[in-house]
Design a protein around this motif. Sequence first.
Motif, PDB file in Angstrom:
ATOM      1  N   SER A 146       0.830  -1.207   0.000  1.00 46.43           N
ATOM      2  CA  SER A 146       0.000   0.000   0.000  1.00 46.43           C
ATOM      3  C   SER A 146       0.864   1.255   0.000  1.00 46.43           C
ATOM      4  O   SER A 146       0.592   2.216  -0.736  1.00 46.43           O
ATOM      5  CB  SER A 146      -0.930   0.000   1.219  1.00 46.43           C
ATOM      6  N   GLU A 149       2.298   1.872  -3.419  1.00 44.83           N
ATOM      7  CA  GLU A 149       1.362   2.463  -4.380  1.00 44.83           C
ATOM      8  C   GLU A 149       1.389   3.989  -4.318  1.00 44.83           C
ATOM      9  O   GLU A 149       1.189   4.663  -5.328  1.00 44.83           O
ATOM     10  CB  GLU A 149      -0.054   1.950  -4.118  1.00 44.83           C
ATOM     11  N   VAL A 150       1.633   4.520  -3.118  1.00 43.48           N
ATOM     12  CA  VAL A 150       1.730   5.974  -2.963  1.00 43.48           C
ATOM     13  C   VAL A 150       3.150   6.449  -3.256  1.00 43.48           C
ATOM     14  O   VAL A 150       3.354   7.520  -3.846  1.00 43.48           O
ATOM     15  CB  VAL A 150       1.301   6.400  -1.541  1.00 43.48           C
ATOM     16  N   TRP A 155      -1.396   5.545  -9.762  1.00 43.41           N
ATOM     17  CA  TRP A 155      -2.588   6.390  -9.614  1.00 43.41           C
ATOM     18  C   TRP A 155      -2.713   6.935  -8.203  1.00 43.41           C
ATOM     19  O   TRP A 155      -2.944   8.130  -8.002  1.00 43.41           O
ATOM     20  CB  TRP A 155      -3.849   5.586  -9.973  1.00 43.41           C
ATOM     21  N   TRP A 156      -2.574   6.058  -7.198  1.00 43.01           N
ATOM     22  CA  TRP A 156      -2.790   6.492  -5.816  1.00 43.01           C
ATOM     23  C   TRP A 156      -1.785   7.573  -5.412  1.00 43.01           C
ATOM     24  O   TRP A 156      -2.110   8.477  -4.649  1.00 43.01           O
ATOM     25  CB  TRP A 156      -2.677   5.288  -4.873  1.00 43.01           C
ATOM     26  N   GLY A 160      -4.499  10.171  -7.598  1.00 37.89           N
ATOM     27  CA  GLY A 160      -5.288   9.828  -6.416  1.00 37.89           C
ATOM     28  C   GLY A 160      -5.079  10.768  -5.255  1.00 37.89           C
ATOM     29  O   GLY A 160      -5.961  10.927  -4.406  1.00 37.89           O
ATOM     30  N   LEU A 161      -3.918  11.406  -5.206  1.00 40.56           N
ATOM     31  CA  LEU A 161      -3.634  12.358  -4.135  1.00 40.56           C
ATOM     32  C   LEU A 161      -3.930  13.801  -4.526  1.00 40.56           C
ATOM     33  O   LEU A 161      -4.330  14.609  -3.682  1.00 40.56           O
ATOM     34  CB  LEU A 161      -2.159  12.263  -3.720  1.00 40.56           C
ATOM     35  N   ARG A 179      -9.890  14.466  -2.086  1.00 37.72           N
ATOM     36  CA  ARG A 179     -10.675  13.249  -1.898  1.00 37.72           C
ATOM     37  C   ARG A 179     -10.857  12.915  -0.419  1.00 37.72           C
ATOM     38  O   ARG A 179     -11.334  11.844  -0.070  1.00 37.72           O
ATOM     39  CB  ARG A 179      -9.997  12.069  -2.613  1.00 37.72           C
ATOM     40  N   ALA A 184      -5.841   8.392   3.646  1.00 34.20           N
ATOM     41  CA  ALA A 184      -4.390   8.350   3.426  1.00 34.20           C
ATOM     42  C   ALA A 184      -3.648   8.496   4.745  1.00 34.20           C
ATOM     43  O   ALA A 184      -2.684   7.761   5.014  1.00 34.20           O
ATOM     44  CB  ALA A 184      -3.971   9.444   2.457  1.00 34.20           C
TER      45      ALA A 184
END
Length: 220
Positions: A146, A149-150, A155-156, A160-161, A179, A184
């Motif tokens: 996870s 991914e950031v 995307w995240w 996504g951020l 969002r 997060a």
Amino acid sequence: MAEHLDTVADLRTWVDRLRANLPQSVDAAALGVKSKAPFQVLCTREALIWRTEELARTACNALERDDFAAAAILTRAVTENAALAWKLMDVLDARSKYPPQQLNDLLMRLLAGSGKWPEAPKPVHILDCLRKMDKKIPGVLSSYDSLSEVAHPNWWGVAGLYAKNDEPSFTTYFGRGLRGADSARGMITSAMLGSLDAFEYAYNRISDLMPAFLAELESI
């Protein structure tokens, strides 16, 4: 364990405890043995706690500013620190399985490994350390994935951020927290707490193992 701690203030408390216990030196002669192995173990561990404190403290600063990409990258690095500390602990725990030269070579890989300089010892693969730690602490790899991914420009970690579409107007807006920040922040804080808990366990376990290790070795 640290399940009840879930705020940045709690992280600050943990980091403050780390900072208050940062070691200043390791005296090889004071260990009282001819073997270099205890010195190698302790030098690796003490450098790791300094790195961990710096990364965790800076992650707290980032979380307080809602800089979640930076916080995730720093937290991911702390998770890697915890995995390396567990590897060091495991090597010390299983020391009787290694001939002296093999133990020395492995400890040098942990202390001075490098993928850049050919003359340096080959570093341990941190994903191998993470996989092994995940067998004892299920969920470590999932949390690490996870964070990745950031940390990566997926995307995240990018749209996504920092982006949000308004479909009726065909407009995309950019900024922080578009969002909602809670998801997060919660993921990163939880991962940091788990990583600090794992790191602290390995750090203290090495202290527990060290007296017996020293007693097995030839004195100066």
